[in-house]
Design an enzyme around this catalytic site. Sequence first.
Site, PDB file in Angstrom:
ATOM      1  N   MET A  21       0.836  -1.140  -0.003  1.00  0.00           N
ATOM      2  CA  MET A  21      -0.064   0.016  -0.073  1.00  0.00           C
ATOM      3  C   MET A  21       0.952   1.371  -0.049  1.00  0.00           C
ATOM      4  O   MET A  21       0.400   2.507   0.432  1.00  0.00           O
ATOM      5  CB  MET A  21      -0.864   0.062   1.243  1.00  0.00           C
ATOM      6  CG  MET A  21      -1.952  -1.109   1.207  1.00  0.00           C
ATOM      7  SD  MET A  21      -3.348  -0.848   2.219  1.00  0.00           S
ATOM      8  CE  MET A  21      -2.932  -0.416   3.634  1.00  0.00           C
ATOM      9  N   GLY A  22       1.993   0.982  -0.501  1.00  0.00           N
ATOM     10  CA  GLY A  22       3.116   2.218  -0.464  1.00  0.00           C
ATOM     11  C   GLY A  22       3.618   2.613   0.883  1.00  0.00           C
ATOM     12  O   GLY A  22       3.551   1.815   2.014  1.00  0.00           O
ATOM     13  N   HIS A  28       9.338  -3.829   3.494  1.00  0.00           N
ATOM     14  CA  HIS A  28       8.969  -3.689   1.890  1.00  0.00           C
ATOM     15  C   HIS A  28      10.259  -3.996   1.190  1.00  0.00           C
ATOM     16  O   HIS A  28      10.323  -4.845   0.172  1.00  0.00           O
ATOM     17  CB  HIS A  28       8.354  -2.325   1.379  1.00  0.00           C
ATOM     18  CG  HIS A  28       7.178  -2.176   1.922  1.00  0.00           C
ATOM     19  ND1 HIS A  28       6.894  -0.912   2.975  1.00  0.00           N
ATOM     20  CD2 HIS A  28       5.953  -2.867   2.008  1.00  0.00           C
ATOM     21  CE1 HIS A  28       5.461  -0.946   3.434  1.00  0.00           C
ATOM     22  NE2 HIS A  28       5.086  -2.298   2.860  1.00  0.00           N
ATOM     23  N   GLN A 144      -3.130 -11.953   7.863  1.00  0.00           N
ATOM     24  CA  GLN A 144      -3.115 -11.631   6.445  1.00  0.00           C
ATOM     25  C   GLN A 144      -2.629 -12.872   5.680  1.00  0.00           C
ATOM     26  O   GLN A 144      -3.102 -13.324   4.641  1.00  0.00           O
ATOM     27  CB  GLN A 144      -2.656 -10.429   6.129  1.00  0.00           C
ATOM     28  CG  GLN A 144      -2.409  -9.954   4.585  1.00  0.00           C
ATOM     29  CD  GLN A 144      -2.117  -8.563   4.353  1.00  0.00           C
ATOM     30  OE1 GLN A 144      -2.938  -7.725   4.430  1.00  0.00           O
ATOM     31  NE2 GLN A 144      -0.873  -8.486   3.869  1.00  0.00           N
ATOM     32  N   SER A 177       4.424   0.934   8.110  1.00  0.00           N
ATOM     33  CA  SER A 177       4.019   2.317   7.467  1.00  0.00           C
ATOM     34  C   SER A 177       3.314   3.285   8.732  1.00  0.00           C
ATOM     35  O   SER A 177       3.564   4.516   8.678  1.00  0.00           O
ATOM     36  CB  SER A 177       3.007   2.310   6.475  1.00  0.00           C
ATOM     37  OG  SER A 177       3.866   1.383   5.495  1.00  0.00           O
ATOM     38  N   ARG A 178       2.591   2.662   9.554  1.00  0.00           N
ATOM     39  CA  ARG A 178       1.788   3.288  10.720  1.00  0.00           C
ATOM     40  C   ARG A 178       2.681   3.873  11.750  1.00  0.00           C
ATOM     41  O   ARG A 178       2.322   4.812  12.553  1.00  0.00           O
ATOM     42  CB  ARG A 178       0.679   2.474  11.061  1.00  0.00           C
ATOM     43  CG  ARG A 178      -0.477   2.312  10.144  1.00  0.00           C
ATOM     44  CD  ARG A 178      -1.668   1.400  10.782  1.00  0.00           C
ATOM     45  NE  ARG A 178      -2.629   1.394   9.638  1.00  0.00           N
ATOM     46  CZ  ARG A 178      -3.214   0.524   8.974  1.00  0.00           C
ATOM     47  NH1 ARG A 178      -2.524  -0.661   8.993  1.00  0.00           N
ATOM     48  NH2 ARG A 178      -4.070   0.764   8.174  1.00  0.00           N
TER      49      ARG A 178
HETATM   50  O1  PAF Z   1      -0.257  -5.853   3.621  1.00  0.00           O
HETATM   51  C1  PAF Z   1      -0.483  -4.999   2.792  1.00  0.00           C
HETATM   52  O2  PAF Z   1       0.179  -4.056   2.593  1.00  0.00           O
HETATM   53  C2  PAF Z   1      -1.993  -4.937   2.094  1.00  0.00           C
HETATM   54  O3  PAF Z   1      -3.139  -5.393   3.094  1.00  0.00           O
HETATM   55  C3  PAF Z   1      -1.859  -5.586   0.880  1.00  0.00           C
HETATM   56  C4  PAF Z   1      -1.585  -7.167   0.728  1.00  0.00           C
HETATM   57  C5  PAF Z   1      -1.255  -4.832  -0.189  1.00  0.00           C
HETATM   58  C6  PAF Z   1      -3.449  -5.580   0.151  1.00  0.00           C
HETATM   59  O4  PAF Z   1      -3.974  -4.349   0.214  1.00  0.00           O
END
Ligand code: PAF
Length: 281
Positions: A21-22, A28, A144, A177-178
């Site tokens: 999500m940038g 990342h 997730q 990111s948060r």
């Molecule tokens: O983990 C994330 O950044 C998001 O949940 C993802 C997997 C890109 C889906 O929007």
Amino acid sequence: MRRLSLAERAAGKSVGFVPTMGALHEGHVSLMRRARAENDFVAVSIFVNPTQFGPGEDLERYPRDLERDLDLSAGAGVDAVFAPSAEEMYPKDFSSAVEPGAVAGPLEGASRPGHFRGVATVVAKLFNIVLPDRAYFGQKDAQQLAVIRNLVRGLNFGVQVVACPIVREPDGLAMSSRNAYLNPGERQAALCLARALKTAADLVADGERQATKVAAAMAEEIVEEPLAELDYAAVVDPDSFEDIEKITRPALALLAVRFGRTRLIDNLLLEPAGRSRAGRK
Ligand code: PAF
């Protein structure tokens, strides 16, 4: 994006994919580097997916800096960045969704109703657009990861899901990111997550096997921090995310904690037979 991927695949190249999500950080970048090392072609998506945010969550204020993200991606050797608009991903007549299944029920699923439905749906769409051989996800979002593994199995996506270890700041805070939302006091207070997970690992190393006792010790550690508000502290089965009674095999310790308006999560795999480590391979 799909044309690019199809051309690479037609040329016999493997495609690695890092969905994001940038607001990219070292966590990342570690996914991108791993994808770079294991594939001929690497694509990253940058899309703040509105359907995985609930009412009152941080969709509007979620950090966005595309130029910086493009620089970081280029630096990590990424070949293509897919950064669609919300209208492209969800046109007016969009009406499909993926049910994320039982593993999406507890913990994050209970605290954030609809979140995993949004995640599973957007990841399915992204897989169909990017057509990757392998997709890379961080273990910080452990539930997730379980939802996505379930999605790939259940809907027969021919994608290998690669789980990558949590990347931490030198003082132990898991990268997110948060973290950018935290003021200096909250940033210091947020170390209680790593402290609580260490408490859990130490207890298990000392022979504690009752999951509720380990979860209670984590909760106690969080409650002692005045700026922290506990959402949940849990010890569950790392695949099903169901509660367990005894820690007789690897179990996942999970936390969700609020600091003001910022909600952070973290986890650690508890291994009764040996050293506990962040997430799972
Ligand atoms: O983990 C994330 O950044 C998001 O949940 C993802 C997997 C890109 C889906 O929007």
